[in-house]
Design a protein around this motif. Sequence first.
Motif, PDB file in Angstrom:
ATOM      1  N   TYR A 101       0.838  -1.202   0.000  1.00  0.00           N
ATOM      2  CA  TYR A 101       0.000   0.000   0.000  1.00  0.00           C
ATOM      3  C   TYR A 101       0.870   1.247   0.000  1.00  0.00           C
ATOM      4  N   ALA A 102       1.920   1.254   0.821  1.00  0.00           N
ATOM      5  CA  ALA A 102       2.809   2.412   0.912  1.00  0.00           C
ATOM      6  C   ALA A 102       3.524   2.652  -0.414  1.00  0.00           C
ATOM      7  N   ALA A 103       4.027   1.595  -1.039  1.00  0.00           N
ATOM      8  CA  ALA A 103       4.727   1.727  -2.315  1.00  0.00           C
ATOM      9  C   ALA A 103       3.776   2.185  -3.418  1.00  0.00           C
ATOM     10  N   SER A 104       2.585   1.634  -3.443  1.00  0.00           N
ATOM     11  CA  SER A 104       1.598   2.024  -4.458  1.00  0.00           C
ATOM     12  C   SER A 104       1.161   3.462  -4.259  1.00  0.00           C
ATOM     13  N   GLY A 105       0.920   3.838  -3.021  1.00  0.00           N
ATOM     14  CA  GLY A 105       0.464   5.194  -2.719  1.00  0.00           C
ATOM     15  C   GLY A 105       1.527   6.245  -2.941  1.00  0.00           C
ATOM     16  N   ALA A 106       2.791   5.879  -2.818  1.00  0.00           N
ATOM     17  CA  ALA A 106       3.878   6.848  -2.959  1.00  0.00           C
ATOM     18  C   ALA A 106       3.941   7.470  -4.346  1.00  0.00           C
ATOM     19  N   VAL A 107       3.471   6.762  -5.360  1.00  0.00           N
ATOM     20  CA  VAL A 107       3.525   7.288  -6.728  1.00  0.00           C
ATOM     21  C   VAL A 107       2.272   8.089  -7.101  1.00  0.00           C
ATOM     22  N   LEU A 108       1.290   8.135  -6.215  1.00  0.00           N
ATOM     23  CA  LEU A 108       0.063   8.870  -6.495  1.00  0.00           C
ATOM     24  C   LEU A 108       0.147  10.293  -5.953  1.00  0.00           C
ATOM     25  N   PRO A 109      -0.444  11.260  -6.642  1.00  0.00           N
ATOM     26  CA  PRO A 109      -0.440  12.631  -6.142  1.00  0.00           C
ATOM     27  C   PRO A 109      -1.062  12.789  -4.748  1.00  0.00           C
ATOM     28  N   VAL A 110      -2.034  11.942  -4.415  1.00  0.00           N
ATOM     29  CA  VAL A 110      -2.641  12.041  -3.076  1.00  0.00           C
ATOM     30  C   VAL A 110      -1.783  11.359  -2.017  1.00  0.00           C
ATOM     31  N   GLY A 111      -0.794  10.575  -2.440  1.00  0.00           N
ATOM     32  CA  GLY A 111       0.166   9.984  -1.513  1.00  0.00           C
ATOM     33  C   GLY A 111      -0.264   8.717  -0.810  1.00  0.00           C
ATOM     34  N   ARG A 112      -1.365   8.112  -1.232  1.00  0.00           N
ATOM     35  CA  ARG A 112      -1.838   6.879  -0.592  1.00  0.00           C
ATOM     36  C   ARG A 112      -2.823   6.188  -1.524  1.00  0.00           C
ATOM     37  N   VAL A 113      -3.057   4.901  -1.256  1.00  0.00           N
ATOM     38  CA  VAL A 113      -4.104   4.195  -2.003  1.00  0.00           C
ATOM     39  C   VAL A 113      -5.448   4.534  -1.384  1.00  0.00           C
ATOM     40  N   GLY A 114      -6.482   4.364  -2.161  1.00  0.00           N
ATOM     41  CA  GLY A 114      -7.818   4.679  -1.682  1.00  0.00           C
ATOM     42  C   GLY A 114      -8.386   3.598  -0.783  1.00  0.00           C
ATOM     43  N   GLU A 115      -9.244   4.016   0.101  1.00  0.00           N
ATOM     44  CA  GLU A 115      -9.998   3.082   0.932  1.00  0.00           C
ATOM     45  C   GLU A 115     -11.199   2.588   0.129  1.00  0.00           C
ATOM     46  N   ALA A 116     -11.657   1.386   0.413  1.00  0.00           N
ATOM     47  CA  ALA A 116     -12.794   0.809  -0.311  1.00  0.00           C
ATOM     48  C   ALA A 116     -14.011   1.738  -0.263  1.00  0.00           C
ATOM     49  N   GLU A 117     -14.230   2.363   0.875  1.00  0.00           N
ATOM     50  CA  GLU A 117     -15.377   3.266   1.028  1.00  0.00           C
ATOM     51  C   GLU A 117     -15.250   4.482   0.098  1.00  0.00           C
ATOM     52  N   GLU A 118     -14.022   4.965  -0.079  1.00  0.00           N
ATOM     53  CA  GLU A 118     -13.813   6.118  -0.968  1.00  0.00           C
ATOM     54  C   GLU A 118     -14.101   5.743  -2.413  1.00  0.00           C
ATOM     55  N   LEU A 119     -13.662   4.563  -2.818  1.00  0.00           N
ATOM     56  CA  LEU A 119     -13.915   4.116  -4.180  1.00  0.00           C
ATOM     57  C   LEU A 119     -15.409   3.886  -4.402  1.00  0.00           C
ATOM     58  N   ALA A 120     -16.090   3.388  -3.392  1.00  0.00           N
ATOM     59  CA  ALA A 120     -17.525   3.103  -3.508  1.00  0.00           C
ATOM     60  C   ALA A 120     -18.357   4.372  -3.639  1.00  0.00           C
ATOM     61  N   LEU A 121     -17.853   5.494  -3.134  1.00  0.00           N
ATOM     62  CA  LEU A 121     -18.603   6.751  -3.231  1.00  0.00           C
ATOM     63  C   LEU A 121     -18.886   7.136  -4.677  1.00  0.00           C
ATOM     64  N   ALA A 122     -17.999   6.762  -5.588  1.00  0.00           N
ATOM     65  CA  ALA A 122     -18.249   7.046  -7.005  1.00  0.00           C
ATOM     66  C   ALA A 122     -19.475   6.284  -7.499  1.00  0.00           C
ATOM     67  N   TYR A 123     -19.622   5.037  -7.077  1.00  0.00           N
ATOM     68  CA  TYR A 123     -20.821   4.268  -7.437  1.00  0.00           C
ATOM     69  C   TYR A 123     -22.072   4.917  -6.872  1.00  0.00           C
ATOM     70  N   VAL A 124     -22.007   5.327  -5.638  1.00  0.00           N
ATOM     71  CA  VAL A 124     -23.164   5.965  -4.997  1.00  0.00           C
ATOM     72  C   VAL A 124     -23.551   7.220  -5.771  1.00  0.00           C
ATOM     73  N   TYR A 125     -22.569   8.025  -6.126  1.00  0.00           N
ATOM     74  CA  TYR A 125     -22.851   9.244  -6.893  1.00  0.00           C
ATOM     75  C   TYR A 125     -23.533   8.908  -8.218  1.00  0.00           C
ATOM     76  N   LEU A 126     -22.991   7.951  -8.953  1.00  0.00           N
ATOM     77  CA  LEU A 126     -23.565   7.604 -10.248  1.00  0.00           C
ATOM     78  C   LEU A 126     -24.971   7.022 -10.119  1.00  0.00           C
ATOM     79  N   MET A 127     -25.212   6.269  -9.062  1.00  0.00           N
ATOM     80  CA  MET A 127     -26.535   5.647  -8.884  1.00  0.00           C
ATOM     81  C   MET A 127     -27.585   6.633  -8.401  1.00  0.00           C
ATOM     82  N   THR A 128     -27.165   7.675  -7.717  1.00  0.00           N
ATOM     83  CA  THR A 128     -28.156   8.567  -7.116  1.00  0.00           C
ATOM     84  C   THR A 128     -28.363   9.861  -7.886  1.00  0.00           C
ATOM     85  N   ASN A 129     -27.591  10.117  -8.925  1.00  0.00           N
ATOM     86  CA  ASN A 129     -27.760  11.337  -9.705  1.00  0.00           C
ATOM     87  C   ASN A 129     -28.235  10.971 -11.112  1.00  0.00           C
ATOM     88  N   PRO A 130     -29.538  11.037 -11.357  1.00  0.00           N
ATOM     89  CA  PRO A 130     -30.067  10.613 -12.651  1.00  0.00           C
ATOM     90  C   PRO A 130     -29.701  11.555 -13.795  1.00  0.00           C
TER      91      PRO A 130
END
Length: 78
Positions: free
Chosen positions: A32-61
Amino acid sequence: MSRCHGARAASRKPASGRSRRSYRGADREALYAASGAVLPVGRVGEAEELALAYVYLMTNPYVTGQTIIVDGGGVQAG
């Protein structure tokens, strides 16, 4: 321009995220640390953060025909 009444198409392009199933059998925290180090945010995403995109797409018609990239800036970082 064609019309499809009631039809919606949207998708989410996820990156690797922290979950119980990722990096099975390995030193997860080091990976996780090695993967996140190359990202501008500096870390890998949490499952809940990734799931928020699904929630947004499902709830905004009003959002149609879009792909939301949820990768912590990985695409921009190259």
